[in-house]
Scaffold this motif. Structure first.
Motif: not given
Length: 377
Positions: A335, A339, A343
């Motif tokens: 995770e 993420d 980004e």
């Protein structure tokens, strides 16, 4: 000086030749694709199944197994294709969780098994070099991402593959690659392989391990018998050198099979090249590309000092340290990796921070995700 963004996040490719060599590792090489690979139909652990199974032909004729995921129910117009390169003694199943997240977010994903790994063909062992891996990645890109923007994500040896591509094809990277994520990897120049036994024993494994592994590869029946008896020892080795925190049994079993199922001759062929690696001269080729450097604070195979070296040479990169995590970061903290990669892609698309000249070094940015924060060593 370029601006530097460093995060400490809580949360590993196994540049795991070290795991394989240190534990005694893996099954026998043979010509052609492996018949005992773990994903013959495109299905993977944790419920992921590839939409398309393809093949790319490398410059020396080796056939590379490729899998492609298309986003469902969303437009891809203007979005980059994300290409994933796994690490040493792993295969593309290591990306299952990141792939699922990227598809959900509407990105087309291309991943492949490196030569002599997974379902890819076994090429000449003289071609088991980081330079050849860079050429292999270009063959995959030419075949399955021939136009439009691309984002490259590489774990451990996969990160080295991307750096090799950058050195070999700087114009291509400058024109086509919007962002690069270098996960638990090294640019070399400081002696790569570490198995946690200290400098003397580590050096012994690197210099004499390849001969030992080639000898074992000629005694396949013996090696398979040892594996059956030593199943728990295999999982213990993967836990010890791959993860900073306790991994679940399903994960340990799967990656034990992948790591210790990699041909012994493959491990022997690549290991010296990993230790002699030096692709630092390629890093200036990323000067106009958005870059993420991410690794675990407890990575014993490519320790945090290796990420620090990359950041010194690519000072505009975002630097993320995951406290408590080991080398198998995409598997241990998927995770967090997802993420940060998402980004990164957003930054790459917008070009918000990609400039020819950057400002002075910025203060480190520390992000607390709610777990106990541990500063990088």
């Amino acid at each position: 000086m370029a601006s530097r963004r460093t995060k400490t996040v809580v949360g590993t490719s196994l540049g795991a030749g070290a795991i394989a060599a240190g534990a005694g590792a893996v099954a026998v090489a043979r010509r052609g694709a492996r018949s005992d690979a773990t994903h013959p139909d495109g299905s993977h652990p944790w419920g992921h199944t590839a939409e398309r199974l393809e093949a790319a032909v490398a410059s020396d004729g080796t056939v590379l197994h490729v899998e492609i995921d298309e986003p469902k129910g969303s437009t891809r117009k203007g979005r980059p294709t994300v290409v994933l390169a796994h690490g040493f003694t792993l295969d593309l199943t290591s990306w299952a969780r990141l792939r699922a997240r990227l598809i959900l977010e509407g990105y087309r994903v291309v991943c492949y098994d490196q030569r002599n790994h997974g379902l890819s063909g076994v090429g000449d062992h003289d071609h088991c070099t980081i330079e050849q891996l860079g050429r292999d990645l270009k063959a995959v890109l030419d075949a399955f991402a021939p136009e439009g923007p691309v984002v490259l994500v590489g774990h451990s040896m996969g990160g080295m593959t991307i750096m090799s591509l950058t050195g070999l094809y700087p114009d291509y990277v400058r024109e086509r690659v919007k962002a690069v994520a270098l996960v638990s990897t090294s640019a070399g120049g400081m002696g790569l392989v570490s198995v946690g036994f200290g400098k003397i024993l580590d050096l012994f494994v690197v210099r004499f391990g390849p001969g030992l592994l080639r000898g074992l590869s000629a005694r396949r029946t013996l090696w398979q018998s040892v594996r059956r008896v030593g199943r728990e020892a295999e999982k213990a080795a993967v836990q010890r050198y791959g993860f900073g925190r306790k991994a679940d049994d399903e994960t340990l079993e799967h990656f034990s099979d992948v790591i210790f199922g990699t041909p012994l001759d493959t491990t022997a062929a690549f290991l010296p090249h990993l230790d002699d690696l030096d692709v630092r001269d390629a890093l200036p080729g990323l000067a106009r590309t958005e870059v993420l450097v991410i690794g675990g604070s407890r990575d014993e195979l490519t320790p945090p000092s290796h990420s620090d070296e990359i950041v010194e040479l690519v000072p505009h990169s975002a630097h993320v340290v995951v406290p408590g995590a080991g080398h198998l970061l995409p598997m241990e903290r998927p995770e967090v990796v997802a993420d940060e990669v998402l980004e990164l892609i957003r930054r790459g698309i917008s070009g918000a921070t990609r400039k020819a000249d950057r400002g002075s070094d910025a203060d480190a940015v520390v992000r607390d995700t709610g777990d106990a924060v541990e500063e990088p060593a």
